[in-house]
Write an enzyme that holds these catalytic residues in place. Structure first.
Site, PDB file in Angstrom:
ATOM      1  N   ASP A  30      11.963  -8.575  19.020  1.00  0.00           N
ATOM      2  CA  ASP A  30      11.821  -8.600  17.568  1.00  0.00           C
ATOM      3  C   ASP A  30      12.596  -9.810  17.055  1.00  0.00           C
ATOM      4  OD1 ASP A  30      11.152  -6.054  15.362  1.00  0.00           O
ATOM      5  OD2 ASP A  30      12.178  -7.843  14.636  1.00  0.00           O
ATOM      6  N   GLY A 257       1.485  18.877  -3.898  1.00  0.00           N
ATOM      7  CA  GLY A 257       2.834  18.487  -4.276  1.00  0.00           C
ATOM      8  C   GLY A 257       2.824  17.184  -5.043  1.00  0.00           C
ATOM      9  N   CYS A 264       2.259   3.940   5.431  1.00  0.00           N
ATOM     10  CA  CYS A 264       0.945   3.944   6.092  1.00  0.00           C
ATOM     11  C   CYS A 264      -0.190   4.388   5.174  1.00  0.00           C
ATOM     12  CB  CYS A 264       0.995   4.823   7.327  1.00  0.00           C
ATOM     13  SG  CYS A 264       2.276   4.306   8.480  1.00  0.00           S
TER      14      CYS A 264
HETATM   15  C1  UGA Z   1       0.684   8.933   8.916  1.00  0.00           C
HETATM   16  C2  UGA Z   1      -0.314   9.680   9.809  1.00  0.00           C
HETATM   17  O1  UGA Z   1      -0.122  11.083   9.660  1.00  0.00           O
HETATM   18  C3  UGA Z   1      -0.101   9.291  11.286  1.00  0.00           C
HETATM   19  O2  UGA Z   1      -1.069   9.931  12.098  1.00  0.00           O
HETATM   20  C4  UGA Z   1      -0.250   7.773  11.412  1.00  0.00           C
HETATM   21  O3  UGA Z   1      -0.026   7.333  12.739  1.00  0.00           O
HETATM   22  C5  UGA Z   1       0.769   7.108  10.504  1.00  0.00           C
HETATM   23  O4  UGA Z   1       0.554   7.521   9.138  1.00  0.00           O
HETATM   24  C6  UGA Z   1       0.595   5.621  10.629  1.00  0.00           C
HETATM   25  O5  UGA Z   1      -0.439   5.101  10.213  1.00  0.00           O
HETATM   26  O6  UGA Z   1       1.461   4.959  11.220  1.00  0.00           O
HETATM   27  P1  UGA Z   1       3.293   9.260   8.325  1.00  0.00           P
HETATM   28  O7  UGA Z   1       3.102   8.149   7.349  1.00  0.00           O
HETATM   29  O8  UGA Z   1       4.462   9.250   9.248  1.00  0.00           O
HETATM   30  O9  UGA Z   1       1.993   9.374   9.285  1.00  0.00           O
HETATM   31  O10 UGA Z   1       3.392  10.609   7.480  1.00  0.00           O
HETATM   32  P2  UGA Z   1       2.495  11.905   7.230  1.00  0.00           P
HETATM   33  O11 UGA Z   1       3.068  13.042   7.971  1.00  0.00           O
HETATM   34  O12 UGA Z   1       1.062  11.618   7.414  1.00  0.00           O
HETATM   35  O13 UGA Z   1       2.776  12.139   5.669  1.00  0.00           O
HETATM   36  C7  UGA Z   1       2.330  11.180   4.711  1.00  0.00           C
HETATM   37  C8  UGA Z   1       2.630  11.630   3.311  1.00  0.00           C
HETATM   38  O14 UGA Z   1       1.793  12.730   2.946  1.00  0.00           O
HETATM   39  C9  UGA Z   1       4.069  12.133   3.075  1.00  0.00           C
HETATM   40  O15 UGA Z   1       4.540  11.595   1.851  1.00  0.00           O
HETATM   41  C10 UGA Z   1       3.916  13.640   2.985  1.00  0.00           C
HETATM   42  O16 UGA Z   1       4.901  14.236   2.193  1.00  0.00           O
HETATM   43  C11 UGA Z   1       2.535  13.769   2.351  1.00  0.00           C
HETATM   44  N1  UGA Z   1       1.852  15.052   2.626  1.00  0.00           N
HETATM   45  C12 UGA Z   1       1.531  15.414   3.889  1.00  0.00           C
HETATM   46  C13 UGA Z   1       1.517  15.890   1.561  1.00  0.00           C
HETATM   47  O17 UGA Z   1       1.799  15.580   0.381  1.00  0.00           O
HETATM   48  N2  UGA Z   1       0.871  17.060   1.822  1.00  0.00           N
HETATM   49  C14 UGA Z   1       0.546  17.439   3.086  1.00  0.00           C
HETATM   50  O18 UGA Z   1      -0.060  18.525   3.246  1.00  0.00           O
HETATM   51  C15 UGA Z   1       0.885  16.579   4.141  1.00  0.00           C
END
Ligand code: UGA
Length: 437
Positions: A30, A257, A264
Protein backbone atom coordinates in the site's frame (compact mmCIF):
# COMPACT_ATOMS: atom_id res chain seq x y z
CA UNK A 1 1.66 -20.02 -3.49
CA UNK A 2 3.36 -16.62 -3.51
CA UNK A 3 0.76 -13.89 -3.55
CA UNK A 4 0.82 -10.09 -3.57
CA UNK A 5 -2.14 -7.97 -2.45
CA UNK A 6 -2.12 -4.40 -3.77
CA UNK A 7 -4.12 -2.03 -1.55
CA UNK A 8 -4.45 -2.75 2.17
CA UNK A 9 -7.73 -1.07 3.13
CA UNK A 10 -10.76 -2.89 4.56
CA UNK A 11 -10.70 -5.34 1.65
CA UNK A 12 -6.98 -5.82 1.01
CA UNK A 13 -5.72 -6.05 4.61
CA UNK A 14 -8.29 -8.73 5.40
CA UNK A 15 -7.64 -10.53 2.10
CA UNK A 16 -3.87 -10.57 2.70
CA UNK A 17 -4.24 -11.95 6.23
CA UNK A 18 -6.78 -14.57 5.10
CA UNK A 19 -4.62 -15.73 2.17
CA UNK A 20 -1.72 -16.24 4.63
CA UNK A 21 -4.10 -18.14 6.89
CA UNK A 22 -4.89 -20.42 3.92
CA UNK A 23 -1.17 -21.28 3.83
CA UNK A 24 0.14 -18.92 1.14
CA UNK A 25 3.16 -16.63 1.34
CA UNK A 26 1.73 -13.13 1.06
CA UNK A 27 3.03 -9.59 0.70
CA UNK A 28 0.55 -6.74 1.20
CA UNK A 29 1.42 -3.47 -0.53
CA UNK A 30 0.00 0.00 0.00
CA UNK A 31 1.21 3.54 -0.65
CA UNK A 32 -0.07 4.66 2.80
CA UNK A 33 3.02 4.45 5.06
CA UNK A 34 1.05 4.75 8.28
CA UNK A 35 -1.26 1.89 7.33
CA UNK A 36 1.68 -0.31 6.34
CA UNK A 37 3.53 0.66 9.55
CA UNK A 38 0.53 -0.50 11.59
CA UNK A 39 0.23 -3.76 9.69
CA UNK A 40 3.98 -4.45 9.94
CA UNK A 41 3.67 -4.01 13.70
CA UNK A 42 0.77 -6.49 13.71
CA UNK A 43 -1.86 -3.80 14.37
CA UNK A 44 -5.09 -3.64 12.37
CA UNK A 45 -5.32 -0.10 10.93
CA UNK A 46 -9.13 -0.13 11.38
CA UNK A 47 -11.63 -1.91 13.61
CA UNK A 48 -12.64 -5.31 12.30
CA UNK A 49 -13.57 -8.12 14.70
CA UNK A 50 -11.12 -11.03 14.54
CA UNK A 51 -8.54 -9.22 12.38
CA UNK A 52 -6.01 -8.40 15.17
CA UNK A 53 -6.00 -12.04 16.29
CA UNK A 54 -5.64 -13.27 12.71
CA UNK A 55 -2.76 -10.85 12.01
CA UNK A 56 -0.94 -12.04 15.13
CA UNK A 57 -1.51 -15.68 14.18
CA UNK A 58 -0.30 -15.44 10.59
CA UNK A 59 2.56 -13.03 11.22
CA UNK A 60 3.99 -15.54 13.69
CA UNK A 61 4.24 -18.03 10.80
CA UNK A 62 6.44 -15.63 8.79
CA UNK A 63 4.12 -16.02 5.77
CA UNK A 64 2.74 -12.45 5.84
CA UNK A 65 4.70 -9.27 5.21
CA UNK A 66 3.80 -5.69 4.23
CA UNK A 67 5.58 -3.08 2.15
CA UNK A 68 5.12 0.34 0.56
CA UNK A 69 7.20 -0.69 -2.47
CA UNK A 70 5.56 -2.20 -5.55
CA UNK A 71 8.93 -3.87 -6.29
CA UNK A 72 8.08 -6.33 -3.53
CA UNK A 73 5.23 -7.72 -5.63
CA UNK A 74 7.85 -9.16 -8.01
CA UNK A 75 8.19 -12.89 -7.56
CA UNK A 76 4.58 -13.52 -6.59
CA UNK A 77 2.60 -15.61 -9.10
CA UNK A 78 -0.84 -14.20 -8.26
CA UNK A 79 -1.43 -10.48 -7.66
CA UNK A 80 -4.73 -9.34 -6.12
CA UNK A 81 -5.69 -5.72 -6.77
CA UNK A 82 -7.84 -4.54 -3.85
CA UNK A 83 -7.71 -0.73 -4.08
CA UNK A 84 -10.74 1.53 -3.53
CA UNK A 85 -13.12 2.85 -6.20
CA UNK A 86 -14.83 5.80 -4.45
CA UNK A 87 -17.52 8.01 -5.98
CA UNK A 88 -16.08 10.82 -8.10
CA UNK A 89 -16.58 14.24 -6.53
CA UNK A 90 -19.73 15.90 -7.90
CA UNK A 91 -20.60 12.91 -10.10
CA UNK A 92 -22.22 9.51 -9.80
CA UNK A 93 -19.46 7.64 -11.61
CA UNK A 94 -16.71 5.65 -9.88
CA UNK A 95 -13.25 7.14 -9.58
CA UNK A 96 -10.89 4.58 -11.11
CA UNK A 97 -7.64 6.46 -10.56
CA UNK A 98 -6.40 4.06 -7.85
CA UNK A 99 -7.16 0.98 -9.95
CA UNK A 100 -5.42 2.50 -12.96
CA UNK A 101 -2.40 3.54 -10.88
CA UNK A 102 -2.12 0.07 -9.29
CA UNK A 103 -2.20 -1.69 -12.67
CA UNK A 104 0.26 0.76 -14.23
CA UNK A 105 2.78 0.34 -11.44
CA UNK A 106 2.31 -3.44 -11.11
CA UNK A 107 2.77 -4.09 -14.87
CA UNK A 108 6.53 -3.44 -14.72
CA UNK A 109 6.98 -6.26 -12.18
CA UNK A 110 4.97 -9.00 -13.89
CA UNK A 111 6.57 -12.16 -15.26
CA UNK A 112 5.23 -14.47 -17.96
CA UNK A 113 2.41 -16.60 -16.58
CA UNK A 114 1.62 -14.26 -13.66
CA UNK A 115 -2.09 -13.92 -12.88
CA UNK A 116 -3.41 -10.46 -11.98
CA UNK A 117 -6.73 -10.68 -10.13
CA UNK A 118 -8.99 -7.64 -9.84
CA UNK A 119 -11.12 -7.62 -6.68
CA UNK A 120 -12.10 -3.92 -6.57
CA UNK A 121 -15.72 -3.06 -7.46
CA UNK A 122 -15.52 -1.55 -10.94
CA UNK A 123 -17.92 -0.44 -13.68
CA UNK A 124 -18.64 -3.18 -16.21
CA UNK A 125 -16.13 -2.98 -19.06
CA UNK A 126 -13.18 -2.01 -16.85
CA UNK A 127 -11.61 -5.50 -16.83
CA UNK A 128 -11.67 -5.70 -20.63
CA UNK A 129 -9.98 -2.29 -20.85
CA UNK A 130 -7.34 -3.26 -18.26
CA UNK A 131 -6.72 -6.57 -20.04
CA UNK A 132 -6.13 -4.68 -23.29
CA UNK A 133 -3.67 -2.37 -21.48
CA UNK A 134 -1.85 -5.37 -19.97
CA UNK A 135 -1.57 -6.94 -23.42
CA UNK A 136 0.65 -3.97 -24.28
CA UNK A 137 2.63 -3.65 -21.04
CA UNK A 138 2.90 -7.26 -19.80
CA UNK A 139 1.72 -9.46 -22.68
CA UNK A 140 2.38 -12.79 -20.99
CA UNK A 141 0.45 -12.02 -17.83
CA UNK A 142 -3.25 -12.86 -17.61
CA UNK A 143 -6.07 -10.91 -15.96
CA UNK A 144 -8.96 -12.44 -13.96
CA UNK A 145 -11.81 -10.56 -12.27
CA UNK A 146 -12.81 -12.06 -8.92
CA UNK A 147 -15.28 -9.77 -7.11
CA UNK A 148 -15.38 -9.71 -3.34
CA UNK A 149 -18.60 -9.95 -1.33
CA UNK A 150 -17.32 -9.50 2.23
CA UNK A 151 -19.26 -7.42 4.73
CA UNK A 152 -17.49 -5.15 7.19
CA UNK A 153 -17.86 -6.58 10.67
CA UNK A 154 -17.78 -10.13 9.25
CA UNK A 155 -14.88 -9.62 6.85
CA UNK A 156 -12.63 -12.43 8.09
CA UNK A 157 -15.36 -15.10 8.13
CA UNK A 158 -16.74 -13.88 4.77
CA UNK A 159 -13.28 -14.14 3.17
CA UNK A 160 -12.46 -17.58 4.57
CA UNK A 161 -15.97 -19.00 4.04
CA UNK A 162 -17.64 -17.04 1.23
CA UNK A 163 -21.08 -17.87 -0.21
CA UNK A 164 -19.50 -18.29 -3.65
CA UNK A 165 -16.48 -17.52 -5.82
CA UNK A 166 -16.91 -15.79 -9.14
CA UNK A 167 -14.01 -15.86 -11.61
CA UNK A 168 -14.25 -13.62 -14.67
CA UNK A 169 -11.63 -14.90 -17.13
CA UNK A 170 -10.84 -14.57 -20.84
CA UNK A 171 -11.85 -17.35 -23.23
CA UNK A 172 -9.34 -20.05 -24.14
CA UNK A 173 -6.22 -21.49 -22.55
CA UNK A 174 -5.12 -18.37 -20.67
CA UNK A 175 -8.54 -18.18 -19.01
CA UNK A 176 -8.37 -21.84 -18.03
CA UNK A 177 -4.90 -21.27 -16.55
CA UNK A 178 -6.12 -18.23 -14.58
CA UNK A 179 -9.09 -20.20 -13.19
CA UNK A 180 -6.72 -23.04 -12.22
CA UNK A 181 -4.47 -20.58 -10.37
CA UNK A 182 -7.47 -19.21 -8.44
CA UNK A 183 -8.59 -22.77 -7.65
CA UNK A 184 -5.16 -23.35 -6.10
CA UNK A 185 -5.38 -20.10 -4.08
CA UNK A 186 -8.84 -21.02 -2.77
CA UNK A 187 -8.22 -24.79 -2.50
CA UNK A 188 -9.33 -24.99 1.17
CA UNK A 189 -12.73 -23.21 0.90
CA UNK A 190 -13.40 -24.98 -2.43
CA UNK A 191 -12.74 -28.34 -0.73
CA UNK A 192 -15.39 -27.32 1.85
CA UNK A 193 -17.92 -27.07 -0.98
CA UNK A 194 -17.99 -23.32 -1.72
CA UNK A 195 -19.67 -22.92 -5.14
CA UNK A 196 -17.53 -21.45 -7.92
CA UNK A 197 -18.77 -19.84 -11.11
CA UNK A 198 -16.48 -19.17 -14.05
CA UNK A 199 -17.71 -16.37 -16.33
CA UNK A 200 -16.55 -13.73 -18.77
CA UNK A 201 -15.23 -10.41 -17.44
CA UNK A 202 -18.45 -8.44 -17.91
CA UNK A 203 -20.64 -10.95 -16.08
CA UNK A 204 -18.20 -11.14 -13.15
CA UNK A 205 -18.14 -7.34 -12.84
CA UNK A 206 -21.94 -7.17 -13.06
CA UNK A 207 -22.48 -9.91 -10.45
CA UNK A 208 -20.94 -7.62 -7.85
CA UNK A 209 -22.86 -4.44 -8.73
CA UNK A 210 -26.10 -6.39 -9.21
CA UNK A 211 -25.74 -8.02 -5.77
CA UNK A 212 -25.17 -4.68 -4.01
CA UNK A 213 -28.02 -3.07 -5.98
CA UNK A 214 -30.37 -5.87 -4.97
CA UNK A 215 -29.42 -5.49 -1.29
CA UNK A 216 -29.91 -1.70 -1.48
CA UNK A 217 -33.28 -2.23 -3.18
CA UNK A 218 -34.37 -4.64 -0.47
CA UNK A 219 -33.53 -2.10 2.26
CA UNK A 220 -35.25 0.77 0.44
CA UNK A 221 -38.28 -1.44 -0.23
CA UNK A 222 -38.76 -2.07 3.49
CA UNK A 223 -38.09 1.60 4.27
CA UNK A 224 -40.82 2.56 1.77
CA UNK A 225 -43.11 0.11 3.58
CA UNK A 226 -42.13 1.84 6.84
CA UNK A 227 -43.34 5.15 5.37
CA UNK A 228 -46.67 3.49 4.57
CA UNK A 229 -46.86 1.89 8.00
CA UNK A 230 -46.30 5.31 9.58
CA UNK A 231 -49.13 6.74 7.46
CA UNK A 232 -51.51 3.84 8.15
CA UNK A 233 -50.65 3.09 11.78
CA UNK A 234 -49.19 -0.36 11.01
CA UNK A 235 -45.98 -2.03 12.25
CA UNK A 236 -43.21 -2.56 9.69
CA UNK A 237 -41.27 -4.99 11.92
CA UNK A 238 -44.20 -7.41 11.99
CA UNK A 239 -44.81 -6.83 8.29
CA UNK A 240 -41.14 -7.74 7.58
CA UNK A 241 -41.41 -10.88 9.73
CA UNK A 242 -44.56 -11.93 7.91
CA UNK A 243 -43.40 -11.36 4.34
CA UNK A 244 -39.92 -12.67 5.23
CA UNK A 245 -41.38 -16.06 6.11
CA UNK A 246 -42.04 -16.52 2.39
CA UNK A 247 -38.80 -18.20 1.33
CA UNK A 248 -38.94 -16.43 -2.01
CA UNK A 249 -38.65 -13.12 -0.14
CA UNK A 250 -36.54 -14.01 2.94
CA UNK A 251 -36.26 -11.97 6.15
CA UNK A 252 -32.61 -10.84 5.85
CA UNK A 253 -31.94 -7.21 4.82
CA UNK A 254 -35.55 -6.28 5.59
CA UNK A 255 -34.75 -4.17 8.65
CA UNK A 256 -36.35 -0.76 8.29
CA UNK A 257 -34.50 2.14 9.85
CA UNK A 258 -32.44 5.19 9.01
CA UNK A 259 -31.24 3.61 5.77
CA UNK A 260 -28.06 2.22 4.29
CA UNK A 261 -24.68 3.91 4.28
CA UNK A 262 -21.03 2.88 4.13
CA UNK A 263 -18.36 2.86 1.47
CA UNK A 264 -20.16 0.40 -0.83
CA UNK A 265 -23.95 0.35 -1.29
CA UNK A 266 -24.53 4.12 -1.82
CA UNK A 267 -21.64 4.68 -4.23
CA UNK A 268 -22.11 1.35 -6.03
CA UNK A 269 -25.73 2.02 -7.02
CA UNK A 270 -24.74 5.49 -8.27
CA UNK A 271 -21.76 4.19 -10.25
CA UNK A 272 -24.03 1.50 -11.70
CA UNK A 273 -26.53 4.12 -12.91
CA UNK A 274 -23.71 6.20 -14.39
CA UNK A 275 -22.29 3.20 -16.25
CA UNK A 276 -25.72 2.13 -17.53
CA UNK A 277 -26.08 5.65 -18.96
CA UNK A 278 -22.74 5.35 -20.77
CA UNK A 279 -23.89 2.02 -22.22
CA UNK A 280 -27.19 3.51 -23.41
CA UNK A 281 -29.12 1.34 -20.94
CA UNK A 282 -29.98 4.00 -18.36
CA UNK A 283 -33.69 3.14 -18.43
CA UNK A 284 -32.91 -0.29 -16.99
CA UNK A 285 -31.68 1.29 -13.77
CA UNK A 286 -33.94 4.31 -13.28
CA UNK A 287 -35.49 2.43 -10.36
CA UNK A 288 -32.17 2.79 -8.52
CA UNK A 289 -32.76 6.56 -8.44
CA UNK A 290 -35.85 5.84 -6.38
CA UNK A 291 -33.93 3.39 -4.19
CA UNK A 292 -31.40 6.18 -3.51
CA UNK A 293 -34.14 8.79 -2.95
CA UNK A 294 -36.04 6.60 -0.45
CA UNK A 295 -32.76 6.03 1.37
CA UNK A 296 -31.78 9.71 1.58
CA UNK A 297 -35.35 10.65 2.62
CA UNK A 298 -34.94 8.49 5.75
CA UNK A 299 -32.35 10.91 7.11
CA UNK A 300 -34.61 13.97 6.69
CA UNK A 301 -37.51 12.06 8.21
CA UNK A 302 -35.49 11.13 11.31
CA UNK A 303 -34.59 14.81 11.82
CA UNK A 304 -38.31 15.69 11.61
CA UNK A 305 -39.25 12.89 13.98
CA UNK A 306 -36.67 14.16 16.47
CA UNK A 307 -38.15 17.66 16.25
CA UNK A 308 -41.60 16.20 16.99
CA UNK A 309 -40.16 14.17 19.88
CA UNK A 310 -38.67 17.39 21.31
CA UNK A 311 -42.05 19.14 21.29
CA UNK A 312 -41.80 20.94 17.93
CA UNK A 313 -38.44 22.73 18.16
CA UNK A 314 -34.81 21.63 18.20
CA UNK A 315 -33.48 24.97 19.43
CA UNK A 316 -31.49 24.57 22.61
CA UNK A 317 -32.27 20.85 22.91
CA UNK A 318 -29.52 18.50 24.06
CA UNK A 319 -29.57 15.42 21.87
CA UNK A 320 -27.42 12.34 22.30
CA UNK A 321 -26.78 10.18 19.25
CA UNK A 322 -25.91 6.57 20.08
CA UNK A 323 -23.72 5.31 17.24
CA UNK A 324 -21.63 7.04 14.58
CA UNK A 325 -20.50 4.09 12.43
CA UNK A 326 -22.59 3.21 9.36
CA UNK A 327 -23.30 -0.13 11.04
CA UNK A 328 -22.26 -1.93 14.22
CA UNK A 329 -18.93 -3.79 14.53
CA UNK A 330 -17.26 -1.27 12.27
CA UNK A 331 -15.42 2.03 12.76
CA UNK A 332 -16.30 3.09 9.22
CA UNK A 333 -18.21 6.38 8.98
CA UNK A 334 -18.24 6.75 5.20
CA UNK A 335 -21.71 8.01 4.23
CA UNK A 336 -22.92 7.10 7.72
CA UNK A 337 -26.63 7.92 8.06
CA UNK A 338 -26.14 8.33 11.84
CA UNK A 339 -23.56 11.08 11.42
CA UNK A 340 -25.47 12.78 8.67
CA UNK A 341 -28.55 12.97 10.95
CA UNK A 342 -26.39 14.24 13.85
CA UNK A 343 -24.91 17.01 11.66
CA UNK A 344 -28.37 18.06 10.40
CA UNK A 345 -29.74 18.28 13.95
CA UNK A 346 -26.82 20.44 15.02
CA UNK A 347 -27.32 22.71 12.00
CA UNK A 348 -30.95 23.12 12.99
CA UNK A 349 -30.10 24.41 16.47
CA UNK A 350 -29.76 21.32 18.68
CA UNK A 351 -26.67 20.64 20.78
CA UNK A 352 -25.62 17.18 19.68
CA UNK A 353 -23.31 14.76 21.48
CA UNK A 354 -22.31 11.62 19.60
CA UNK A 355 -21.05 8.45 21.24
CA UNK A 356 -19.73 5.27 19.63
CA UNK A 357 -17.46 2.49 20.91
CA UNK A 358 -15.11 2.49 17.90
CA UNK A 359 -15.86 5.14 15.31
CA UNK A 360 -15.30 8.45 17.13
CA UNK A 361 -11.82 9.15 15.75
CA UNK A 362 -13.05 8.74 12.18
CA UNK A 363 -16.24 10.69 12.95
CA UNK A 364 -14.25 13.65 14.34
CA UNK A 365 -12.29 13.91 11.12
CA UNK A 366 -15.48 14.05 9.04
CA UNK A 367 -17.62 16.26 11.30
CA UNK A 368 -15.33 18.24 13.64
CA UNK A 369 -18.21 20.56 14.59
CA UNK A 370 -20.04 17.86 16.59
CA UNK A 371 -19.31 17.01 20.25
CA UNK A 372 -18.04 13.49 20.88
CA UNK A 373 -17.96 11.51 24.09
CA UNK A 374 -16.73 7.92 24.21
CA UNK A 375 -18.44 7.25 27.57
CA UNK A 376 -22.14 6.52 27.05
CA UNK A 377 -23.09 7.50 30.64
CA UNK A 378 -21.72 11.05 30.36
CA UNK A 379 -22.87 11.40 26.74
CA UNK A 380 -26.41 10.59 27.83
CA UNK A 381 -26.47 12.76 31.00
CA UNK A 382 -28.92 15.64 30.76
CA UNK A 383 -30.20 14.80 27.26
CA UNK A 384 -33.65 15.91 26.09
CA UNK A 385 -33.73 13.07 23.54
CA UNK A 386 -31.72 9.93 22.78
CA UNK A 387 -31.37 8.70 19.21
CA UNK A 388 -30.25 5.11 18.71
CA UNK A 389 -28.83 5.29 15.18
CA UNK A 390 -26.27 2.43 15.04
CA UNK A 391 -27.33 -0.81 16.68
CA UNK A 392 -24.20 -1.66 18.70
CA UNK A 393 -25.00 -4.33 21.29
CA UNK A 394 -24.14 -1.97 24.17
CA UNK A 395 -26.99 0.32 23.02
CA UNK A 396 -29.58 -2.32 22.20
CA UNK A 397 -29.11 -3.75 25.72
CA UNK A 398 -29.52 -0.43 27.56
CA UNK A 399 -31.74 -0.59 30.62
CA UNK A 400 -34.59 1.94 30.22
CA UNK A 401 -34.93 2.54 33.97
CA UNK A 402 -31.21 3.14 34.55
CA UNK A 403 -30.89 5.42 31.51
CA UNK A 404 -34.08 7.22 32.53
CA UNK A 405 -32.37 8.39 35.72
CA UNK A 406 -29.59 10.09 33.71
CA UNK A 407 -31.51 12.08 31.09
CA UNK A 408 -33.37 15.40 31.38
CA UNK A 409 -36.37 14.08 29.43
CA UNK A 410 -37.33 10.52 28.60
CA UNK A 411 -37.57 10.71 24.81
CA UNK A 412 -36.07 8.01 22.61
CA UNK A 413 -36.00 7.55 18.86
CA UNK A 414 -35.09 3.99 17.89
CA UNK A 415 -33.65 4.51 14.42
CA UNK A 416 -33.01 0.79 13.91
CA UNK A 417 -36.16 -0.71 15.47
CA UNK A 418 -34.11 -2.79 17.87
CA UNK A 419 -35.56 -1.82 21.26
CA UNK A 420 -38.62 -3.26 22.97
CA UNK A 421 -41.16 -0.40 22.83
CA UNK A 422 -43.26 -1.88 25.65
CA UNK A 423 -40.30 -2.02 28.05
CA UNK A 424 -39.26 1.57 27.31
CA UNK A 425 -42.80 2.92 27.58
CA UNK A 426 -43.31 1.02 30.84
CA UNK A 427 -40.25 2.87 32.21
CA UNK A 428 -41.89 6.21 31.38
CA UNK A 429 -40.27 6.88 28.01
CA UNK A 430 -41.83 8.45 24.96
CA UNK A 431 -40.68 5.85 22.40
CA UNK A 432 -40.68 6.37 18.64
CA UNK A 433 -39.54 3.71 16.17
CA UNK A 434 -39.44 3.73 12.36
CA UNK A 435 -42.74 2.58 10.85
CA UNK A 436 -44.02 1.40 14.20
CA UNK A 437 -47.22 2.69 15.81
C1 UGA B 1 -21.99 -4.51 1.52
C2 UGA B 1 -22.50 -5.87 1.04
O1 UGA B 1 -23.40 -6.41 2.00
C3 UGA B 1 -21.31 -6.84 0.86
O2 UGA B 1 -21.77 -8.08 0.35
C4 UGA B 1 -20.32 -6.22 -0.13
O3 UGA B 1 -19.18 -7.04 -0.31
C5 UGA B 1 -19.87 -4.88 0.41
O4 UGA B 1 -21.01 -4.01 0.59
C6 UGA B 1 -18.92 -4.28 -0.58
O5 UGA B 1 -19.33 -3.94 -1.68
O6 UGA B 1 -17.71 -4.21 -0.29
P1 UGA B 1 -21.20 -3.52 3.90
O7 UGA B 1 -21.12 -2.20 3.20
O8 UGA B 1 -20.09 -3.98 4.77
O9 UGA B 1 -21.41 -4.70 2.81
O10 UGA B 1 -22.51 -3.47 4.81
P2 UGA B 1 -23.95 -4.15 4.83
O11 UGA B 1 -23.99 -5.18 5.87
O12 UGA B 1 -24.40 -4.52 3.47
O13 UGA B 1 -24.83 -2.90 5.33
C7 UGA B 1 -24.97 -1.74 4.51
C8 UGA B 1 -25.89 -0.74 5.14
O14 UGA B 1 -27.24 -1.20 5.10
C9 UGA B 1 -25.61 -0.43 6.62
O15 UGA B 1 -25.70 0.97 6.82
C10 UGA B 1 -26.73 -1.15 7.36
O16 UGA B 1 -27.06 -0.54 8.57
C11 UGA B 1 -27.87 -1.04 6.35
N1 UGA B 1 -28.91 -2.09 6.49
C12 UGA B 1 -28.61 -3.40 6.32
C13 UGA B 1 -30.22 -1.72 6.78
O17 UGA B 1 -30.53 -0.51 6.94
N2 UGA B 1 -31.17 -2.68 6.89
C14 UGA B 1 -30.88 -4.00 6.72
O18 UGA B 1 -31.81 -4.83 6.82
C15 UGA B 1 -29.56 -4.35 6.42
Amino acid sequence: MRISVIGCGYLGAVHAACMAKLGHEVVGIDVDERRIGDLQAGRAPFFEPGLPELLAEVQATGRLSFSTEMDDAAGAGVHFVCVGTPQRKGEYAADLRYVDAAFASLAAHLRPGDVVVGKSTVPVGTAARLAADLAGTAPEAVLAWNPEFLREGFAVADTLHPDRFVYGVPAGGTGTAAAAALDEVYAAPLADGTPRLVTDYATAELVKTAANSFLATKISFINAMAELCDAAGADVTVLADAIGLDERIGRRFLNAGIGFGGGCLPKDIRAFMARAGELGADQALTFLREVDAINMRRRTRVVEMTRELCGGSLLGKRITVLGAAFKPDSDDVRDSPALSVAAQLQLQGATVTVTDPEALANAKTRFPELTYDPVPETAIAGAHALLLLTEWRQYTSLDPAAVGAQVAERNILDGRNVLDPAAWRAAGWKYKGIGRP
